[in-house]
Design a protein around this motif. Structure first.
Motif, PDB file in Angstrom:
ATOM      1  N   ASN A 140       0.808  -1.230   0.000  1.00  0.00           N
ATOM      2  CA  ASN A 140       0.000   0.000   0.000  1.00  0.00           C
ATOM      3  C   ASN A 140       0.837   1.274   0.000  1.00  0.00           C
ATOM      4  O   ASN A 140       0.336   2.346   0.356  1.00  0.00           O
ATOM      5  CB  ASN A 140      -0.937  -0.001   1.216  1.00  0.00           C
ATOM      6  N   ASP A 141       2.111   1.181  -0.394  1.00  0.00           N
ATOM      7  CA  ASP A 141       2.973   2.360  -0.420  1.00  0.00           C
ATOM      8  C   ASP A 141       3.074   2.875  -1.854  1.00  0.00           C
ATOM      9  O   ASP A 141       3.736   2.263  -2.695  1.00  0.00           O
ATOM     10  CB  ASP A 141       4.365   2.024   0.115  1.00  0.00           C
ATOM     11  N   PRO A 142       2.443   4.008  -2.190  1.00  0.00           N
ATOM     12  CA  PRO A 142       2.451   4.486  -3.585  1.00  0.00           C
ATOM     13  C   PRO A 142       3.838   4.851  -4.093  1.00  0.00           C
ATOM     14  O   PRO A 142       4.116   4.735  -5.285  1.00  0.00           O
ATOM     15  CB  PRO A 142       1.531   5.712  -3.541  1.00  0.00           C
ATOM     16  N   ASP A 143       4.735   5.310  -3.199  1.00  0.00           N
ATOM     17  CA  ASP A 143       6.080   5.677  -3.644  1.00  0.00           C
ATOM     18  C   ASP A 143       6.816   4.481  -4.239  1.00  0.00           C
ATOM     19  O   ASP A 143       7.589   4.619  -5.196  1.00  0.00           O
ATOM     20  CB  ASP A 143       6.884   6.255  -2.479  1.00  0.00           C
ATOM     21  N   LEU A 144       6.600   3.308  -3.677  1.00  0.00           N
ATOM     22  CA  LEU A 144       7.246   2.105  -4.203  1.00  0.00           C
ATOM     23  C   LEU A 144       6.737   1.785  -5.609  1.00  0.00           C
ATOM     24  O   LEU A 144       7.503   1.366  -6.479  1.00  0.00           O
ATOM     25  CB  LEU A 144       7.002   0.924  -3.271  1.00  0.00           C
ATOM     26  N   TYR A 145       5.449   2.000  -5.848  1.00  0.00           N
ATOM     27  CA  TYR A 145       4.893   1.754  -7.175  1.00  0.00           C
ATOM     28  C   TYR A 145       5.477   2.728  -8.199  1.00  0.00           C
ATOM     29  O   TYR A 145       5.755   2.346  -9.344  1.00  0.00           O
ATOM     30  CB  TYR A 145       3.370   1.876  -7.150  1.00  0.00           C
ATOM     31  N   VAL A 146       5.669   3.984  -7.796  1.00  0.00           N
ATOM     32  CA  VAL A 146       6.247   4.970  -8.711  1.00  0.00           C
ATOM     33  C   VAL A 146       7.673   4.567  -9.089  1.00  0.00           C
ATOM     34  O   VAL A 146       8.053   4.601 -10.270  1.00  0.00           O
ATOM     35  CB  VAL A 146       6.230   6.378  -8.069  1.00  0.00           C
ATOM     36  N   LEU A 147       8.484   4.187  -8.103  1.00  0.00           N
ATOM     37  CA  LEU A 147       9.855   3.762  -8.391  1.00  0.00           C
ATOM     38  C   LEU A 147       9.855   2.504  -9.258  1.00  0.00           C
ATOM     39  O   LEU A 147      10.688   2.359 -10.164  1.00  0.00           O
ATOM     40  CB  LEU A 147      10.609   3.514  -7.084  1.00  0.00           C
ATOM     41  N   ASN A 148       8.936   1.598  -8.984  1.00  0.00           N
ATOM     42  CA  ASN A 148       8.805   0.388  -9.786  1.00  0.00           C
ATOM     43  C   ASN A 148       8.474   0.740 -11.236  1.00  0.00           C
ATOM     44  O   ASN A 148       9.036   0.162 -12.179  1.00  0.00           O
ATOM     45  CB  ASN A 148       7.715  -0.495  -9.171  1.00  0.00           C
ATOM     46  N   ALA A 149       7.584   1.712 -11.411  1.00  0.00           N
ATOM     47  CA  ALA A 149       7.210   2.146 -12.766  1.00  0.00           C
ATOM     48  C   ALA A 149       8.398   2.770 -13.485  1.00  0.00           C
ATOM     49  O   ALA A 149       8.610   2.539 -14.685  1.00  0.00           O
ATOM     50  CB  ALA A 149       6.052   3.137 -12.694  1.00  0.00           C
ATOM     51  N   LEU A 150       9.198   3.563 -12.768  1.00  0.00           N
ATOM     52  CA  LEU A 150      10.369   4.186 -13.396  1.00  0.00           C
ATOM     53  C   LEU A 150      11.375   3.132 -13.840  1.00  0.00           C
ATOM     54  O   LEU A 150      12.011   3.267 -14.893  1.00  0.00           O
ATOM     55  CB  LEU A 150      11.012   5.164 -12.416  1.00  0.00           C
ATOM     56  N   ALA A 151      11.539   2.073 -13.039  1.00  0.00           N
ATOM     57  CA  ALA A 151      12.439   0.987 -13.423  1.00  0.00           C
ATOM     58  C   ALA A 151      11.919   0.287 -14.675  1.00  0.00           C
ATOM     59  O   ALA A 151      12.686  -0.008 -15.607  1.00  0.00           O
ATOM     60  CB  ALA A 151      12.589  -0.001 -12.269  1.00  0.00           C
ATOM     61  N   LYS A 152      10.614   0.021 -14.723  1.00  0.00           N
ATOM     62  CA  LYS A 152      10.025  -0.627 -15.902  1.00  0.00           C
ATOM     63  C   LYS A 152      10.184   0.257 -17.135  1.00  0.00           C
ATOM     64  O   LYS A 152      10.485  -0.239 -18.236  1.00  0.00           O
ATOM     65  CB  LYS A 152       8.542  -0.913 -15.645  1.00  0.00           C
ATOM     66  N   LEU A 153       9.993   1.557 -16.946  1.00  0.00           N
ATOM     67  CA  LEU A 153      10.118   2.481 -18.065  1.00  0.00           C
ATOM     68  C   LEU A 153      11.551   2.488 -18.598  1.00  0.00           C
ATOM     69  O   LEU A 153      11.784   2.469 -19.818  1.00  0.00           O
ATOM     70  CB  LEU A 153       9.709   3.877 -17.611  1.00  0.00           C
ATOM     71  N   ALA A 154      12.525   2.496 -17.681  1.00  0.00           N
ATOM     72  CA  ALA A 154      13.930   2.489 -18.096  1.00  0.00           C
ATOM     73  C   ALA A 154      14.290   1.206 -18.841  1.00  0.00           C
ATOM     74  O   ALA A 154      15.191   1.208 -19.688  1.00  0.00           O
ATOM     75  CB  ALA A 154      14.826   2.657 -16.870  1.00  0.00           C
ATOM     76  N   LEU A 155      13.599   0.111 -18.521  1.00  0.00           N
ATOM     77  CA  LEU A 155      13.852  -1.169 -19.181  1.00  0.00           C
ATOM     78  C   LEU A 155      13.015  -1.347 -20.450  1.00  0.00           C
ATOM     79  O   LEU A 155      13.031  -2.412 -21.070  1.00  0.00           O
ATOM     80  CB  LEU A 155      13.573  -2.318 -18.205  1.00  0.00           C
ATOM     81  N   GLY A 156      12.276  -0.295 -20.822  1.00  0.00           N
ATOM     82  CA  GLY A 156      11.518  -0.328 -22.073  1.00  0.00           C
ATOM     83  C   GLY A 156      10.133  -0.920 -21.967  1.00  0.00           C
ATOM     84  O   GLY A 156       9.486  -1.160 -22.994  1.00  0.00           O
ATOM     85  N   SER A 157       9.642  -1.135 -20.757  1.00  0.00           N
ATOM     86  CA  SER A 157       8.305  -1.729 -20.583  1.00  0.00           C
ATOM     87  C   SER A 157       7.289  -0.623 -20.319  1.00  0.00           C
ATOM     88  O   SER A 157       6.789  -0.460 -19.200  1.00  0.00           O
ATOM     89  CB  SER A 157       8.325  -2.739 -19.427  1.00  0.00           C
ATOM     90  N   GLU A 158       6.987   0.161 -21.363  1.00  0.00           N
ATOM     91  CA  GLU A 158       6.114   1.319 -21.182  1.00  0.00           C
ATOM     92  C   GLU A 158       4.704   0.932 -20.743  1.00  0.00           C
ATOM     93  O   GLU A 158       4.099   1.608 -19.911  1.00  0.00           O
ATOM     94  CB  GLU A 158       6.041   2.143 -22.482  1.00  0.00           C
ATOM     95  N   VAL A 159       4.185  -0.167 -21.310  1.00  0.00           N
ATOM     96  CA  VAL A 159       2.810  -0.573 -20.975  1.00  0.00           C
ATOM     97  C   VAL A 159       2.717  -0.964 -19.502  1.00  0.00           C
ATOM     98  O   VAL A 159       1.796  -0.540 -18.782  1.00  0.00           O
ATOM     99  CB  VAL A 159       2.363  -1.745 -21.871  1.00  0.00           C
ATOM    100  N   GLU A 160       3.691  -1.737 -19.027  1.00  0.00           N
ATOM    101  CA  GLU A 160       3.691  -2.130 -17.617  1.00  0.00           C
ATOM    102  C   GLU A 160       3.927  -0.920 -16.714  1.00  0.00           C
ATOM    103  O   GLU A 160       3.337  -0.823 -15.627  1.00  0.00           O
ATOM    104  CB  GLU A 160       4.769  -3.188 -17.371  1.00  0.00           C
ATOM    105  N   ALA A 161       4.780  -0.007 -17.150  1.00  0.00           N
ATOM    106  CA  ALA A 161       5.046   1.199 -16.354  1.00  0.00           C
ATOM    107  C   ALA A 161       3.775   2.023 -16.190  1.00  0.00           C
ATOM    108  O   ALA A 161       3.470   2.527 -15.095  1.00  0.00           O
ATOM    109  CB  ALA A 161       6.142   2.030 -17.004  1.00  0.00           C
ATOM    110  N   GLU A 162       3.035   2.169 -17.290  1.00  0.00           N
ATOM    111  CA  GLU A 162       1.783   2.926 -17.222  1.00  0.00           C
ATOM    112  C   GLU A 162       0.805   2.280 -16.245  1.00  0.00           C
ATOM    113  O   GLU A 162       0.191   2.961 -15.412  1.00  0.00           O
ATOM    114  CB  GLU A 162       1.150   3.009 -18.608  1.00  0.00           C
ATOM    115  N   ALA A 163       0.682   0.955 -16.313  1.00  0.00           N
ATOM    116  CA  ALA A 163      -0.239   0.255 -15.416  1.00  0.00           C
ATOM    117  C   ALA A 163       0.168   0.436 -13.961  1.00  0.00           C
ATOM    118  O   ALA A 163      -0.681   0.625 -13.074  1.00  0.00           O
ATOM    119  CB  ALA A 163      -0.276  -1.235 -15.768  1.00  0.00           C
TER     120      ALA A 163
END
Length: 417
Positions: free
Chosen positions: A197-220
Motif C-alpha cells: 500500500n505504499d504508492p512511492d514504491l509503485y512509482v519507483l517500480n514504474a520508473l524501473a520498468k520504463l527504463a527497461l523499455g516496458s512502457e505498458v507495464e510502467a503505465e499500469a
C-alpha cells in the motif's frame, strides 16, 4: 499514575497526583520532572518550565526535564537551544538512541547539516542494527548523489527488514540513479510484496520498468500508484509517459483530473511545438505557484517563440529577489551563451562558480565563453574542468578550443585524434 490520568483526560486528578509525588520527594529531580511533564501535557507551559528548571538545578543531566525543555524549544523554533538540551542528556548517555535522533532533527531544522550527520553516525556506531539513523544518513547521501554510499548504508538493512518501505525506496532510487534498472525493479517488486500500500514504491517500480523499455507495464503501475494516492507528482509522471508516446488526448484527459494543470498543460503544448501557448500556460502556473523550475520552463518557451528579451528579462527580475538561485543563474548564463553574449554569460558564470565551486560544467562554460576575450583564463578554467571530468566530450572540446586560443594547436589536435 499521573501519566495514566493524563491519557484518560483527567487533568485535575493528574495534577493532584503530580503534586503528591513532589510533596513526598521534594528534592527528587524525577518527581519534579514528572510534574513538569504533567503540566506540559496539560498545556500549562509556564508551570512546566518552572518544574523542569527546578529539576535541572538538582540534576543538570535529567533526561525527562531536558527532553521536555527541548520539546518546548522546538515548538518555539529555537532549534539551537533544543540541541543544547539534547547535548546535555548525551553527556551522561552518549549512546541514547532516541536523543541522538532528536538531536539530529534539531540540527537539521537549524541548518546544521554537519552536526546532523555526526549525530546520525554516532547513532549508527552505537546501534548498528537500528533502521532510523541509517535511513536518515542514507537520505543525506542520496541528496548528495552518493548512491554507492546509500547502498552501503541501507542495502543490508532492506535485506533483513524488507517491510521498511522508506529504506526500500532509498535503495531502489539509488539503483535507478546508477543505471542498475534490473536491480531497481527486483528491489521494488520485493518491497511491494511486503508493503503493498505504499504508492512511492509503485512509482519507483514504474520508473524501473520504463527504463527497461516496458512502457505498458510502467503505465499500469503508475495507475496503481494513483489508486493509492491521487497526487499531482505521480499523475505528472503518467502525463509525461503519455506525452512521450504522443498520446496527446489521453495526456489532456489526465490533466483534466488534476487541480494544478497549467504547468503540465504547458509541457504538452511545448511538446507539440506550441511554444507561445506553452509560455502562457507556464505564466499562469507561475501566478498561482511561483517557483524557479516553472520560471525556467517559461523562459525556454519564450526563447523558442522568439520572445528572447522577455525570456532573459524575467530571469533577471527573479534574481532581484533571489540573487543566489543557482538554477536560474545557470539557465540565464546558458541563454546568453546561445545569443553569443559571452561577457554577460561570464559575469553570471563567475558568480555561479562562487556558489558552486569546482563544478565542471560551470568551469567548462567559463572556458568556452572566455576563449576569445581572455585566452589565459579560458585555458585555466578548461584545465580545472578536465581534471574534474576528463572524459566528457563537451569538456574535451572546450579544452581543445582553449588550447587553440593560446596558440597551442599541436596539443589541441591530440584531443581530436
Amino acid at each position: 499514575v499521573a501519566l495514566a490520568l493524563i491519557a484518560a483526560e483527567k487533568s485535575d486528578e493528574a495534577l493532584a497526583e503530580g503534586q503528591k509525588y513532589i510533596e513526598y520527594k521534594p528534592n527528587d529531580p524525577q518527581a519534579l520532572a514528572l510534574a513538569g511533564r504533567t503540566a506540559q501535557a496539560l498545556g500549562d507551559r509556564e508551570q512546566a518550565l518552572r518544574y523542569y528548571a527546578d529539576a535541572l538545578e538538582i540534576d543538570r543531566g535529567n533526561l525527562a526535564s531536558n527532553s521536555g525543555l527541548a520539546e518546548i524549544a522546538l515548538i518555539d523554533k529555537q532549534y539551537g537551544k533544543a540541541r543544547e538540551y539534547y547535548d546535555q542528556i548525551l553527556k551522561d548517555r552518549p549512546s541514547e538512541l532516541a536523543t541522538l535522533l532528536r538531536a539530529a532533527t534539531a540540527a537539521e531544522l537549524n541548518g546544521q547539516m554537519g552536526a546532523m550527520e555526526r549525530y546520525l553516525q554516532r547513532a549508527i556506531d552505537s546501534h548498528p542494527e537500528a533502521p532510523a539513523p541509517r535511513i536518515g544518513l542514507g537520505r543525506i547521501r542520496a541528496s548528495e548523489g552518493d548512491n554507492q554510499a546509500v547502498l552501503a548504508l541501507v542495502g543490508e538493512l532492506v535485506r533483513d527488514n524488507p517491510e521498511i518501505s522508506a529504506a526500500q525506496a532509498l535503495v531502489a532510487e539509488a539503483y535507478l540513479n546508477l543505471g542498475e534498472y534490473k536491480s531497481a525493479l527486483a528491489s521494488t517488486n520485493k518491497a511491494i510484496r511486503e508493503v503493498p500500500n505504499d504508492p512511492d514504491l509503485y512509482v519507483l517500480n514504474a520508473l524501473a520498468k520504463l527504463a527497461l523499455g516496458s512502457e505498458v507495464e510502467a503505465e499500469a503501475t503508475l495507475r496503481q500508484a494513483l489508486e493509492l494516492r491521487n497526487d499531482v507528482l505521480t499523475r505528472g509522471k503518467l502525463v509525461t509517459l503519455l506525452m512521450d508516446g504522443q498520446r496527446w488526448d489521453e495526456a489532456r484527459d489526465e490533466l483534466g483530473k488534476m487541480r494544478a494543470t497549467r504547468g503540465l498543460a504547458g509541457c504538452v503544448e511545448a511538446a507539440e511545438g506550441d511554444h507561445a501557448g506553452a509560455a502562457n500556460s507556464f505564466g499562469e502556473a507561475l501566478d498561482s505557484n511561483p517557483n524557479a523550475q516553472t520560471l525556467i520552463m517559461r523562459s525556454n518557451a519564450l526563447w523558442k517563440s522568439d520572445q528572447r528579451s522577455e525570456a532573459i528579462g524575467e530571469l533577471y527580475d527573479w534574481l532581484e529577489s533571489s540573487p543566489d538561485n543557482t538554477e536560474v543563474i545557470q539557465h540565464l548564463a546558458n541563454l546568453h551563451l546561445l545569443a553569443d553574449q559571452n561577457q554577460e554569460a561570464i559575469a553570471l558564470l563567475r558568480k555561479l562558480d562562487t556558489l558552486r565551486p569546482s563544478n565542471p560544467a560551470v568551469l567548462n562554460n567559463l572556458a568556452w565563453a572566455s576563449r576569445d576575450s581572455d585566452p589565459e583564463a579560458s585555458l585555466r578554467w578548461a584545465e580545472e574542468s578536465i581534471v574534474l571530468a576528463p572524459i566528457i566530450p563537451g569538456i574535451l572540446d572546450s579544452f581543445a578550443m582553449s588550447l587553440l586560443s593560446n596558440n597551442r594547436s599541436f596539443y589541441a589536435l591530440d584531443l581530436y585524434v
